[in-house]
Design a protein around this motif. Structure first.
Motif, PDB file in Angstrom:
ATOM      1  N   GLN A   9       1.229 -14.437  12.556  1.00 22.34           N
ATOM      2  CA  GLN A   9       0.676 -13.524  11.648  1.00 22.34           C
ATOM      3  C   GLN A   9       1.898 -12.218  11.594  1.00 22.34           C
ATOM      4  OE1 GLN A   9      -3.253 -13.109  12.221  1.00 22.34           O
ATOM      5  NE2 GLN A   9      -3.818 -14.909  11.317  1.00 22.34           N
ATOM      6  N   ALA A  10       2.084 -11.619  12.806  1.00 23.08           N
ATOM      7  CA  ALA A  10       2.902 -10.396  12.897  1.00 23.08           C
ATOM      8  C   ALA A  10       4.280 -10.985  12.329  1.00 23.08           C
ATOM      9  CB  ALA A  10       2.990 -10.153  14.373  1.00 23.08           C
ATOM     10  N   TRP A  11       4.861 -12.263  12.856  1.00 21.88           N
ATOM     11  CA  TRP A  11       6.027 -12.562  12.243  1.00 21.88           C
ATOM     12  C   TRP A  11       6.146 -12.565  10.659  1.00 21.88           C
ATOM     13  CZ3 TRP A  11      10.094 -13.984  15.237  1.00 21.88           C
ATOM     14  CH2 TRP A  11      11.334 -14.733  14.527  1.00 21.88           C
ATOM     15  N   HIS A  12       5.337 -12.910  10.028  1.00 14.84           N
ATOM     16  CA  HIS A  12       5.196 -12.845   8.655  1.00 14.84           C
ATOM     17  C   HIS A  12       5.111 -11.568   8.061  1.00 14.84           C
ATOM     18  CE1 HIS A  12       5.218 -17.085   7.285  1.00 14.84           C
ATOM     19  NE2 HIS A  12       4.251 -17.326   8.260  1.00 14.84           N
ATOM     20  N   LEU A  13       4.371 -10.631   8.733  1.00 13.77           N
ATOM     21  CA  LEU A  13       4.233  -9.147   8.399  1.00 13.77           C
ATOM     22  C   LEU A  13       5.628  -8.606   8.445  1.00 13.77           C
ATOM     23  CD1 LEU A  13       2.294  -7.132   7.604  1.00 13.77           C
ATOM     24  CD2 LEU A  13       1.852  -6.325   9.838  1.00 13.77           C
ATOM     25  N   THR A  14       6.416  -8.886   9.380  1.00 13.58           N
ATOM     26  CA  THR A  14       7.525  -8.271   9.636  1.00 13.58           C
ATOM     27  C   THR A  14       8.659  -8.905   8.722  1.00 13.58           C
ATOM     28  OG1 THR A  14       8.308 -10.030  11.121  1.00 13.58           O
ATOM     29  CG2 THR A  14       7.478  -8.066  12.291  1.00 13.58           C
ATOM     30  N   THR A  15       8.327 -10.018   8.002  1.00 10.96           N
ATOM     31  CA  THR A  15       9.065 -10.488   7.103  1.00 10.96           C
ATOM     32  C   THR A  15       9.021  -9.846   5.677  1.00 10.96           C
ATOM     33  OG1 THR A  15       9.308 -12.827   7.897  1.00 10.96           O
ATOM     34  CG2 THR A  15       9.584 -12.747   5.788  1.00 10.96           C
ATOM     35  N   LEU A  16       7.663  -9.490   5.560  1.00 11.63           N
ATOM     36  CA  LEU A  16       7.209  -8.581   4.474  1.00 11.63           C
ATOM     37  C   LEU A  16       7.676  -7.298   4.428  1.00 11.63           C
ATOM     38  CD1 LEU A  16       5.454  -8.527   1.818  1.00 11.63           C
ATOM     39  CD2 LEU A  16       3.532  -7.802   3.239  1.00 11.63           C
ATOM     40  N   VAL A  17       7.704  -6.804   5.614  1.00 11.41           N
ATOM     41  CA  VAL A  17       8.208  -5.385   5.789  1.00 11.41           C
ATOM     42  C   VAL A  17       9.712  -5.170   5.647  1.00 11.41           C
ATOM     43  CG1 VAL A  17       8.396  -3.269   7.298  1.00 11.41           C
ATOM     44  CG2 VAL A  17       6.216  -4.419   7.190  1.00 11.41           C
ATOM     45  N   THR A  18      10.555  -6.299   6.211  1.00 11.98           N
ATOM     46  CA  THR A  18      11.758  -6.241   5.771  1.00 11.98           C
ATOM     47  C   THR A  18      12.241  -6.380   4.340  1.00 11.98           C
ATOM     48  OG1 THR A  18      12.201  -6.927   8.313  1.00 11.98           O
ATOM     49  CG2 THR A  18      13.920  -7.198   6.526  1.00 11.98           C
ATOM     50  N   GLY A  19      11.457  -7.343   3.577  1.00 10.95           N
ATOM     51  CA  GLY A  19      11.919  -7.618   2.326  1.00 10.95           C
ATOM     52  C   GLY A  19      11.353  -6.354   1.324  1.00 10.95           C
ATOM     53  N   LEU A  20      10.318  -5.794   1.698  1.00 11.54           N
ATOM     54  CA  LEU A  20       9.923  -4.742   0.794  1.00 11.54           C
ATOM     55  C   LEU A  20      11.072  -3.426   1.026  1.00 11.54           C
ATOM     56  CD1 LEU A  20       6.162  -4.755   1.114  1.00 11.54           C
ATOM     57  CD2 LEU A  20       7.323  -5.250  -0.993  1.00 11.54           C
ATOM     58  N   GLY A  21      11.377  -3.417   2.172  1.00  8.29           N
ATOM     59  CA  GLY A  21      12.275  -2.402   2.591  1.00  8.29           C
ATOM     60  C   GLY A  21      13.660  -2.637   1.930  1.00  8.29           C
ATOM     61  N   ALA A  22      13.906  -3.918   1.969  1.00 10.19           N
ATOM     62  CA  ALA A  22      15.311  -3.984   1.186  1.00 10.19           C
ATOM     63  C   ALA A  22      15.081  -3.727  -0.359  1.00 10.19           C
ATOM     64  CB  ALA A  22      15.539  -5.586   1.488  1.00 10.19           C
ATOM     65  N   ALA A  23      13.968  -4.242  -0.902  1.00  3.63           N
ATOM     66  CA  ALA A  23      13.469  -4.107  -2.428  1.00  3.63           C
ATOM     67  C   ALA A  23      13.381  -2.584  -2.737  1.00  3.63           C
ATOM     68  CB  ALA A  23      12.355  -4.680  -2.685  1.00  3.63           C
ATOM     69  N   LEU A  24      12.945  -1.773  -1.695  1.00  8.53           N
ATOM     70  CA  LEU A  24      12.826  -0.328  -2.158  1.00  8.53           C
ATOM     71  C   LEU A  24      14.207   0.374  -2.052  1.00  8.53           C
ATOM     72  CD1 LEU A  24       9.430   0.531  -0.346  1.00  8.53           C
ATOM     73  CD2 LEU A  24       9.820   0.415  -2.682  1.00  8.53           C
ATOM     74  N   THR A  25      14.961  -0.174  -1.330  1.00  5.75           N
ATOM     75  CA  THR A  25      16.367   0.355  -1.044  1.00  5.75           C
ATOM     76  C   THR A  25      17.058   0.194  -2.383  1.00  5.75           C
ATOM     77  OG1 THR A  25      16.285   0.123   1.452  1.00  5.75           O
ATOM     78  CG2 THR A  25      18.551   0.324   0.535  1.00  5.75           C
TER      79      THR A  25
END
Length: 167
Positions: A130-146
């Motif tokens: 589950q933490a693995w999926h959360l890191t994927t979400l955080v990284t993807g959202l970070g890229a989108a926000l950038t």
């Protein structure tokens, strides 16, 4: 440019700057979290057996558990072993049987210890997944926000006074 355009440009610039800063921080934290998960899994030195895996897990034979998806697969391996060891019963079910037997049945007590250990290991591995999926979400959202932040900054710059063709 009238006051409303200046305010809009300033607001877009402020929001864009905030997102352009927050996005890379999220990417950095997501990648750091992923690195922590890998390090913790490596420290556990969990490896799939070479032989005897259920058909759906045969591709993992001999491999170390190094990623979230690997952790989930190993949790499934534990689940199948646990089902065989406990006759498909859960810790709670075995505990109820043990209690009904007065707590003196050593075979049920051992089955309960086995169920507790297996279910605890599965929960730990599923947490890594589950933490693995959360890191994927955080990284993807970070890229989108950038990207959004950069677009807002460019829009604010285009609306700003003093640009060619703007008063």
């Amino acid at each position: 440019m009238d006051g409303s355009h200046r305010r809009a440009a300033a607001l877009l610039g402020a929001v864009g700057a905030a997102l352009a800063v927050a996005g890379p921080v999220m990417v950095w934290r997501g990648r750091g979290g992923r690195k922590e998960i890998r390090a913790e899994l490596a420290a556990q030195r969990i490896a799939f057996p070479e032989h005897g895996l259920p058909e759906g897990l045969a591709a993992h034979a001999g491999r170390e558990v190094a990623t979230g998806p690997d952790a989930r697969a190993y949790a499934e391996y534990i689940k199948s072993n646990l089902a065989r060891a406990t006759g498909g019963r859960t810790y709670a079910e075995i505990s109820a049987e043990l209690h009904a037997a007065g707590g003196r049945d050593e075979k049920l007590a051992e089955a309960r210890r086995t169920a507790f250990t297996g279910e605890s290991l599965r929960a730990s591995l599923m947490s890594a997944y589950q933490a693995w999926h959360l890191t994927t979400l955080v990284t993807g959202l970070g890229a989108a926000l950038t990207g959004l932040g950069a677009a807002l900054l460019a829009t604010a710059d285009a609306l700003a006074p003093g640009r060619p063709g703007r008063p």
